[in-house]
Design an enzyme around this catalytic site. Structure first.
Site, short mmCIF file in Angstrom:
data_model
loop_
_atom_site.label_atom_id
_atom_site.label_comp_id
_atom_site.label_asym_id
_atom_site.label_seq_id
_atom_site.Cartn_x
_atom_site.Cartn_y
_atom_site.Cartn_z
N ARG A 38 0.60 -1.09 0.46
CA ARG A 38 0.16 0.36 0.04
C ARG A 38 0.91 1.26 -0.58
O ARG A 38 0.66 1.85 -0.91
CB ARG A 38 -1.04 -0.06 1.47
CG ARG A 38 -2.08 1.78 1.18
CD ARG A 38 -2.91 1.01 2.37
NE ARG A 38 -3.63 2.14 2.65
CZ ARG A 38 -4.47 2.32 2.49
NH1 ARG A 38 -5.41 2.03 1.65
NH2 ARG A 38 -5.48 4.01 2.88
N LEU A 63 -6.88 8.26 -1.54
CA LEU A 63 -6.88 6.63 -1.49
C LEU A 63 -7.74 6.02 0.00
O LEU A 63 -7.83 6.91 1.06
CB LEU A 63 -4.72 5.88 -0.42
CG LEU A 63 -4.53 5.23 -1.66
CD1 LEU A 63 -3.14 5.06 -1.18
CD2 LEU A 63 -4.79 4.11 -2.69
N SER A 64 -9.04 5.03 -0.33
CA SER A 64 -9.83 4.51 0.63
C SER A 64 -9.25 4.10 1.91
O SER A 64 -7.93 3.44 1.75
CB SER A 64 -10.85 4.49 0.31
OG SER A 64 -11.76 4.57 -0.11
N ALA A 65 -9.57 3.77 2.92
CA ALA A 65 -8.70 3.14 4.61
C ALA A 65 -9.28 1.87 4.27
O ALA A 65 -9.93 1.14 3.34
CB ALA A 65 -9.68 3.18 5.81
#
Length: 397
Positions: A38, A63-65
């Site tokens: 990530r 970026l989403s969690a």
């Protein structure tokens, strides 16, 4: 949105936490998450926050969690050879994980279930498309995709269904456009746009989207029938509505071609890479198996170094095969091969003393195996004559 699990020290520890909290439930999804770091999708100055279960935004880059991406990947129920459309594709992080699963899921499943050791999929195949509103984010996604292809160990371990990104508003896709097996929307959708999103699906397809503050899974069970399941509460920025054009004509987003014809050189390299993966190092290492909580972190790191060593051996061997020609229409130089050999040898020297026997075996492979022997072996393969002549030319150079 996020913060559902504890922060990790690295990507593997973050995945361990997501699995322990039941956000990652299938081994296939876990393998995809472990294969893509990530932090590689963060700007360098923000990498320290990459392994927190939090969303990240910098300008248009978002970026989403991790817990959200986990639920999305599980809900999509990806299978090999499917077509996937990512609405609001952003950095390409999700699309890259999807690309690995589309091309490799049968191999991973057979490995994880230990039921079919001979399963092999020749890829890449499947369809992996993304639509993104912002030009700078498209550029960023292309940079990250190029970095993944050139530097990631995972690209050398697996086949890959490479994503294609186009710029445009996802609400301006023409009604006559093709339909997809899987669709994900990364922006908040209001009820008035639900039917529009549904019509992007084939019968039997799955749509995952934030619908009125709930991550929702919609399955198209028939031409006019649907099943809807609410997953978790989420908070997404809403879809950006299209701007009205002065001439009044609607604007349509041209989606990428469903199937692209690859060049002979690309197909040849895919064939050679597949052969080398099977012949140079035997069965190729896959992402780490689950259940690491009972093992020490030091042992996990040793396993990771061993996997990296095997990867570097393969990278060295595969780079002896000519890639795209340079500006003078000639393959790479011997200096590039020497540089690659030096990198591989330095990696071996870092392995712990208890791995000394294996390290010596690797050094023999890298330093004593004649280059011509590898090329002769490739020339003995059932390859097209033009490719053999090309390799012969390169060998003699």
């Amino acid at each position: 949105m996020g913060g559902a699990v504890s922060a990790g020290e690295d990507n593997d520890e973050l995945i361990d936490n997501l699995k322990e909290a039941q956000y990652i439930r299938s081994e296939l999804v876990e393998c995809a998450f472990r294969a893509i770091d990530r932090a590689d999708y963060y700007l360098e100055e923000f990498r320290d926050s990459a392994y927190k279960d939090l969303a990240w935004r910098h300008g248009n880059i978002h970026l989403s969690a991790p817990c959200i991406y986990s639920e999305v990947m599980e809900a999509l129920d990806l299978q090999p050879g499917l077509s996937f459309l990512n609405l609001g594709s952003g950095t390409g992080y999700l699309s890259t994980m999807v690309g690995l699963i589309l091309a490799m899921s049968k191999i991973l499943k057979s490995y994880l279930k230990a039921t079919d050791k001979e399963a092999v999929i020749k890829g890449p195949f499947g369809v992996n498309h993304g639509v993104e509103l912002h030009a700078d984010v498209i550029d960023y996604a292309h940079q990250k995709l190029d970095c993944f292809i050139k530097t990631s160990d995972s690209f050398d371990r697996f086949e890959f269904c490479e994503p294609s990104f186009v710029m445009g508003n996802c609400l301006e896709i023409g009604p006559e456009s093709r339909q997809y097996d899987r669709v994900y929307c990364g922006a908040g959708v209001q009820r008035e746009h639900e039917d529009y999103m549904r019509n992007l699906l084939k019968v039997g397809g799955i749509l995952v989207l934030p619908l009125e503050e709930k991550l929702t899974k919609i399955t198209r069970t028939g031409y006019n029938t649907w099943e809807t399941k609410k997953i978790i509460a989420v908070s997404f920025a809403p879809l950006v509505l299209p701007k009205h054009r002065e001439n009044g004509k609607p604007r349509t987003v041209p989606l990428p071609a469903m199937f692209e014809v690859r060049s002979l050189q690309d197909l040849s390299r895919i064939s050679i890479r597949t052969t080398l993966k099977k012949s140079v190092s035997g069965s190729w290492p896959l992402p780490r198996r689950v259940g690491f909580r009972g093992r020490s972190r030091a042992k996990q790191r040793r396993e990771h170094r061993d996997s990296t060593l095997l990867t570097n051996r393969y990278v060295f061997m595969s780079r002896l095969i000519p890639g795209p020609l340079n500006d003078n229409h000639h393959p790479g130089t011997d200096d590039e091969e020497d540089d690659c050999r030096g990198v591989c040898e330095r990696e071996e020297d870092e392995v712990e003393d208890e791995e000394d026997g294996r390290r010596k075996e690797g050094r023999v492979l890298l330093t004593e195996a004649p280059v011509n022997l590898l090329r002769e072996r490739i020339l003995s393969l059932p390859l097209p004559e033009p490719l053999k002549m090309y390799l012969l030319y390169y060998r003699e150079k």
